[in-house]
Scaffold this active site. Structure first.
Site, PDB file in Angstrom:
ATOM      1  N   ASN A  15       0.913  -1.143  -0.010  1.00  0.00           N
ATOM      2  CA  ASN A  15      -0.076   0.032   0.034  1.00  0.00           C
ATOM      3  C   ASN A  15       0.761   1.233   0.000  1.00  0.00           C
ATOM      4  OD1 ASN A  15      -1.832   2.067   0.370  1.00  0.00           O
ATOM      5  ND2 ASN A  15      -2.786   1.019   2.126  1.00  0.00           N
ATOM      6  N   ARG A  63      -2.591  -1.915  -3.582  1.00  0.00           N
ATOM      7  CA  ARG A  63      -3.687  -1.232  -3.490  1.00  0.00           C
ATOM      8  C   ARG A  63      -3.524  -0.051  -4.396  1.00  0.00           C
ATOM      9  NH1 ARG A  63      -5.651   2.231   1.520  1.00  0.00           N
ATOM     10  NH2 ARG A  63      -7.662   3.020   0.674  1.00  0.00           N
ATOM     11  N   HIS A  68     -12.900   3.727  -0.756  1.00  0.00           N
ATOM     12  CA  HIS A  68     -12.541   2.514   0.303  1.00  0.00           C
ATOM     13  C   HIS A  68     -13.339   1.292   0.035  1.00  0.00           C
ATOM     14  CE1 HIS A  68     -12.731   6.106   3.500  1.00  0.00           C
ATOM     15  NE2 HIS A  68     -11.360   5.603   3.410  1.00  0.00           N
ATOM     16  N   HIS A  86     -17.436   2.971   6.946  1.00  0.00           N
ATOM     17  CA  HIS A  86     -16.079   2.998   7.118  1.00  0.00           C
ATOM     18  C   HIS A  86     -15.669   4.405   7.644  1.00  0.00           C
ATOM     19  CE1 HIS A  86     -11.918   2.069   5.941  1.00  0.00           C
ATOM     20  NE2 HIS A  86     -11.662   3.315   6.435  1.00  0.00           N
ATOM     21  N   ARG A 110     -11.562  16.920   6.484  1.00  0.00           N
ATOM     22  CA  ARG A 110     -12.300  17.134   5.236  1.00  0.00           C
ATOM     23  C   ARG A 110     -13.952  17.653   5.611  1.00  0.00           C
ATOM     24  NH1 ARG A 110     -10.900  11.608   1.993  1.00  0.00           N
ATOM     25  NH2 ARG A 110      -8.982  11.527   3.285  1.00  0.00           N
ATOM     26  N   ILE A 147     -12.111   4.764  13.825  1.00  0.00           N
ATOM     27  CA  ILE A 147     -13.253   5.262  14.790  1.00  0.00           C
ATOM     28  C   ILE A 147     -14.448   4.405  14.985  1.00  0.00           C
ATOM     29  CG2 ILE A 147     -14.922   6.953  14.729  1.00  0.00           C
ATOM     30  CD1 ILE A 147     -13.314   9.049  13.040  1.00  0.00           C
ATOM     31  N   GLY A 148     -14.846   3.814  13.681  1.00  0.00           N
ATOM     32  CA  GLY A 148     -16.079   2.694  13.741  1.00  0.00           C
ATOM     33  C   GLY A 148     -15.684   1.459  14.675  1.00  0.00           C
ATOM     34  N   GLU A 179      -8.152  -4.779   4.601  1.00  0.00           N
ATOM     35  CA  GLU A 179      -7.896  -4.700   3.410  1.00  0.00           C
ATOM     36  C   GLU A 179      -6.689  -5.294   2.674  1.00  0.00           C
ATOM     37  OE1 GLU A 179      -7.955  -0.532   4.391  1.00  0.00           O
ATOM     38  OE2 GLU A 179      -9.066   0.026   2.853  1.00  0.00           O
TER      39      GLU A 179
HETATM   40  P1  ADP Z   1      -7.115   6.020   7.959  1.00  0.00           P
HETATM   41  O1  ADP Z   1      -8.292   6.537   7.470  1.00  0.00           O
HETATM   42  O2  ADP Z   1      -5.917   6.910   8.029  1.00  0.00           O
HETATM   43  O3  ADP Z   1      -6.603   4.695   7.949  1.00  0.00           O
HETATM   44  P2  ADP Z   1      -7.844   4.968  10.705  1.00  0.00           P
HETATM   45  O4  ADP Z   1      -8.909   4.039  10.238  1.00  0.00           O
HETATM   46  O5  ADP Z   1      -6.716   4.334  11.421  1.00  0.00           O
HETATM   47  O6  ADP Z   1      -7.304   6.140   9.696  1.00  0.00           O
HETATM   48  O7  ADP Z   1      -8.681   5.983  11.593  1.00  0.00           O
HETATM   49  C1  ADP Z   1      -8.123   7.026  12.366  1.00  0.00           C
HETATM   50  C2  ADP Z   1      -8.975   7.566  13.467  1.00  0.00           C
HETATM   51  O8  ADP Z   1      -9.517   6.644  14.386  1.00  0.00           O
HETATM   52  C3  ADP Z   1      -8.093   8.646  14.560  1.00  0.00           C
HETATM   53  O9  ADP Z   1      -8.130   9.969  13.736  1.00  0.00           O
HETATM   54  C4  ADP Z   1      -9.004   8.700  15.552  1.00  0.00           C
HETATM   55  O10 ADP Z   1     -10.172   9.625  15.350  1.00  0.00           O
HETATM   56  C5  ADP Z   1     -10.012   7.210  15.483  1.00  0.00           C
HETATM   57  N1  ADP Z   1      -9.401   6.354  16.402  1.00  0.00           N
HETATM   58  C6  ADP Z   1      -8.289   5.513  16.589  1.00  0.00           C
HETATM   59  N2  ADP Z   1      -8.039   4.752  17.721  1.00  0.00           N
HETATM   60  C7  ADP Z   1      -9.336   5.357  18.361  1.00  0.00           C
HETATM   61  C8  ADP Z   1      -9.687   4.831  19.855  1.00  0.00           C
HETATM   62  N3  ADP Z   1      -9.177   3.934  20.533  1.00  0.00           N
HETATM   63  N4  ADP Z   1     -10.854   5.318  20.241  1.00  0.00           N
HETATM   64  C9  ADP Z   1     -11.454   6.256  19.626  1.00  0.00           C
HETATM   65  N5  ADP Z   1     -11.239   6.625  18.109  1.00  0.00           N
HETATM   66  C10 ADP Z   1     -10.105   6.102  17.715  1.00  0.00           C
END
Ligand code: ADP
Length: 432
Positions: free
Chosen positions: A7, A90, A179, A207, A240, A330-331, A393
């Protein structure tokens, strides 16, 4: 067969070496801060970690370092790079040309170059990764897995904008969606958890990471998604803006903003960061909101509200929804946020099991070998299932790469055996 998954971004290259078909991760890592004074390699193998600081000028040099590390005597996991049977990449943008993953040939390379116009930050480093492998591992089969491909099934009524039709014909202005590798992966996992076939599920997949997108999945296929011509559309994200009245931009242009500053405004200074004024990270925002920071709370509330709106809209698109799926940083982790979203979805049949939601969190980063767990977080009598499914992924790319190259190898050896000509038709346009 060993499959290397790459990636490649403009400032980092992530890699995973898989033993297929077992899908066992032999090693993984990342080269970060490419092009800076000191770059950093983090390499994880056999429950061990190796880090190194060195100058890495570009993606090609990063690929050299990765291959050297994988085959090194001290921290490597293979005897030599010739053990790598195939490489999967990717690739962010495949335009309208690719409806699935494909074996890379010169035509595919030309298309990845062509679509750099639509993804100027992403396709060029993706391509650099492909070309570096061509040079370092000549003859090794490579596969491109496009972020846009899963969304190739979106119908015209959902992908066209209300702009003059000629802009679609002349410039390809339409919704592409992103995504896709992640949405496809979690939709299929949700179907598998429910004991169904991959085309036997209607779901809304969310996502939510630094970038956020929501997809309506009908009978296993994407039929609409919140990101559009670019990854700027949809729900507000870390930095964004998401959906906007386009006239806001004309208004700001009249106030003196030029194109460059509008791009920076919408991509880097908006979303959770722009609304809160303090952070793009929901962890910080939750802390601050608890301490009474009203703008941090507002950012979270807007984020949840806009996600709810998309989920509601996609329920209407799908007629019947079997599951809502959360994935991305976040999810997968933000318990409070899932709770806030789901408790506002009772009218569509979502009943959250709060204890199950609390328990569904990823392992701490200090345990990088531990895989996050999938979880069902709805109550027993919830009409709609709610899943937390850590996205994977790289596993999806490894799987596509293995399936395509294995298939091709099998067909070629059969044909060679029959003394017939090699395959003339490339595997482009292959559907999942
Ligand atoms: P990317 O889209 O760059 O792959 P990620 O999917 O890793 O990013 O998501 C990053 C975001 O996930 C961070 O900015 C944060 O807001 C959220 N995040 C990461 N760990 C946690 C956690 N333990 N609790 C809540 N939110 C988290």
């Amino acid at each position: 067969m060993k499959v290397l998954v790459i990636n490649a971004g403009s400032s980092s290259v992530k890699y995973h070496l898989y033993q297929m078909p077992q899908a066992e991760v032999l090693a993984r890592g990342v080269v970060e801060r490419i092009g800076e004074e000191t770059s950093k390699l983090s390499h994880f193998f056999q429950s061990k970690t190796h880090t190194a600081q060195t100058k890495v000028e570009d993606v090609e040099k990063a690929m050299e370092l990765i291959l050297k590390t994988l085959a090194s005597r001290d921290v490597g996991v293979i005897q030599g790079i010739s053990e790598i049977g195939a490489v999967g990449h990717r690739v962010v943008h495949g335009g309208e040309e690719f409806t699935g993953s494909v074996i890379i040939d010169e035509k595919v390379i030309a298309s990845v170059k062509k679509f750099a116009d639509l993804a100027p930050l992403h396709n060029p480093p993706n391509l650099a990764g492909i070309q570096a492998v061509q040079r370092k591992l000549p003859g090794t089969k490579q596969v491109a897995c496009f972020d846009t491909a899963f969304h190739a099934t979106i119908p015209k009524i959902a992908y066209m904008y209300g702009l003059p039709y000629e802009l679609y014909e002349k410039y390809g202005v339409r919704r592409y969606g992103f995504h896709g590798i992640s949405h496809r992966y979690v939709a299929r996992r949700a179907a598998a958890i429910m004991g169904r076939g991959k085309y036997d599920i209607n779901a809304v997949t969310c996502h939510l990471g630094n970038g956020c997108s929501i997809t309506a999945v009908k009978q296993g296929r994407s039929v609409d998604t919140s990101m559009g011509f670019t990854p700027l559309e949809g729900v507000p994200m870390g930095t964004r803006c998401g959906d906007l009245d386009p006239a806001i931009l004309f208004y700001l242009a009249d106030k003196g903003y030029d194109v460059k500053s509008l791009k920076i405004l919408c991509n880097k200074k908006s979303g959770l960061l722009g609304i809160s004024g303090v952070s793009n990270d929901v962890r910080n925002l939750e802390e601050l909101a608890k301490k009474g920071n009203t703008r941090a709370k507002l950012a979270i509330d807007i984020f949840c509200y806009r996600i709810k709106k998309y989920i509601g809209a996609y329920c209407a698109v799908l007629d019947k929804v079997d599951a809502v799926v959360f994935t991305g940083g976040i999810g997968e982790n933000a318990v409070f946020l899932r709770q806030q979203i789901c408790t506002s979805l009772t009218q569509i049949g979502v009943q959250l099991n709060r204890a199950a939601n609390q328990a569904a969190i990823a392992p701490v980063p200090a345990q990088p070998q531990v895989q996050a767990k999938e979880a069902e977080i709805n109550t027993k009598d919830s009409r709609v299932k709610v899943f937390v499914i850590p996205t994977n992924e790289q596993a999806a790319i490894a799987n596509d790469t293995y399936e395509l190259t294995r298939e091709k190898q099998a067909i070629m050896s059969k044909q060679n055996h029959k003394h017939t000509a090699p395959l003339s038709k490339p595997a482009n346009k292959r559907a999942y």
